[in-house]
Design an enzyme around this catalytic site. Structure first.
Site, PDB file in Angstrom:
ATOM      1  N   SER A 168       0.848  -1.194   0.000  1.00 32.48           N
ATOM      2  CA  SER A 168       0.000   0.000   0.000  1.00 32.48           C
ATOM      3  C   SER A 168       0.879   1.238   0.000  1.00 32.48           C
ATOM      4  O   SER A 168       1.975   1.231   0.571  1.00 32.48           O
ATOM      5  CB  SER A 168      -0.902   0.022   1.241  1.00 32.48           C
ATOM      6  OG  SER A 168      -1.592   1.253   1.348  1.00 32.48           O
ATOM      7  N   TYR A 171      -1.841  -0.708  10.341  1.00 27.60           N
ATOM      8  CA  TYR A 171      -1.916  -1.197   8.957  1.00 27.60           C
ATOM      9  C   TYR A 171      -0.710  -0.700   8.154  1.00 27.60           C
ATOM     10  O   TYR A 171      -0.072  -1.468   7.434  1.00 27.60           O
ATOM     11  CB  TYR A 171      -3.219  -0.703   8.338  1.00 27.60           C
ATOM     12  CG  TYR A 171      -3.426  -1.057   6.886  1.00 27.60           C
ATOM     13  CD1 TYR A 171      -3.926  -2.294   6.520  1.00 27.60           C
ATOM     14  CD2 TYR A 171      -3.159  -0.126   5.872  1.00 27.60           C
ATOM     15  CE1 TYR A 171      -4.157  -2.609   5.188  1.00 27.60           C
ATOM     16  CE2 TYR A 171      -3.374  -0.433   4.553  1.00 27.60           C
ATOM     17  CZ  TYR A 171      -3.871  -1.678   4.209  1.00 27.60           C
ATOM     18  OH  TYR A 171      -4.085  -1.989   2.889  1.00 27.60           O
TER      19      TYR A 171
END
Length: 252
Positions: free
Chosen positions: A140, A153
């Site tokens: 990501s 995350y």
């Protein structure tokens, strides 16, 4: 893409969103695709969309080491040697770190980091023994720049990028290539569940789009071509990379 016809690929989290787009593209390129997903129903729906291509679903919790080992063995017994592993499964619930708790941290880490260790351990050794393979990890842009309300995350995805680079160095001489694809904000069911609906959700989306040079958020299909490239013979000289696909939101 060259060299994908008849190759076996595993896509984790292939039942919906980005994972579904990756499954359909690899199937269109001629791969036999195994979906690992907590929802076999979603996996079967993806398989139907692939038409006559060979796409099969295994119900797998990637955070369960034994389940992953068993599923990989089953895939190889059924479809043949795994050529490409695409680690796409992920989960998060955006919120300020200071209001989270250890149970939340453990869940995010189990799915987004430990789950990837489990799949690598199950597949990479097999690839190395055979002298070839491709690992594509969906990280990501949160890992590259940090994202507010996604601290744990982001840490997991940052760890995944570092892990990928290390594995790429370890396995290069065995013919196993490992890379990351780093999506930016993307129109997926997970984003919809987080953002919600209504005027406030639309304001949030509009603000996000204003920061993206290409003036839109990503669609799942935007990442499929890069994943197919990295899995193919056309990507045979690419390893250890973290490739951002974000409409220009990050330019690192």
């Amino acid at each position: 893409m060259k060299g994908l016809e008849g190759k076996v690929a595993i896509v984790t989290g292939g039942g919906q969103g980005i994972g579904r787009a990756l499954v359909l593209r690899l199937a269109a390129e001629g791969c036999k695709v195994a979906i690992f997903d907590l929802s076999p129903e979603a996996g079967e729906e993806t398989a139907k969309l692939a038409g006559d291509a060979v796409v099969k679903t295994w119900k797998v919790d990637v955070s369960d080491y034994d389940a992953v080992q068993a599923a990989v063995a089953a895939v190889e017994d059924d479809l043949g040697p795994v050529w490409a592993l695409v680690n796409n499964a992920g989960w998060d619930k955006p919120q300020p770190f200071i209001v989270t708790d250890p149970a939340f941290w453990d869940k995010v880490i189990a799915i987004n980091l430990k789950g990837n260790l489990n799949t690598h351990f199950a597949v990479a050794g097999r690839m190395a023994q055979r002298g070839g393979g491709r690992i594509i990890n969906i990280a990501s842009d949160a890992a590259r720049v940090g994202t507010a309300n996604e601290a744990v995350y982001s840490a997991c995805k940052g760890g995944l990028i570092s892990f990928t680079k290390s594995i790429a160095r370890e396995l290069a001489r065995k013919g196993v290539l490992a890379n990351c694809v780093c999506p930016g904000p993307t129109n997926t069911p997970m984003m919809a569940s987080v953002v919600g609906e209504g005027p406030e959700a639309e304001k949030w989306k509009d603000a996000m789009v204003r920061g993206i040079p290409l003036k839109r958020i990503g669609e799942p299909e935007d990442y499929a071509g890069m994943v197919a490239l990295l899995a193919s013979d056309d990507g045979a000289f690419i390893t250890g990379q973290a490739i951002s696909i974000s409409g220009g939101l990050t330019m690192l």
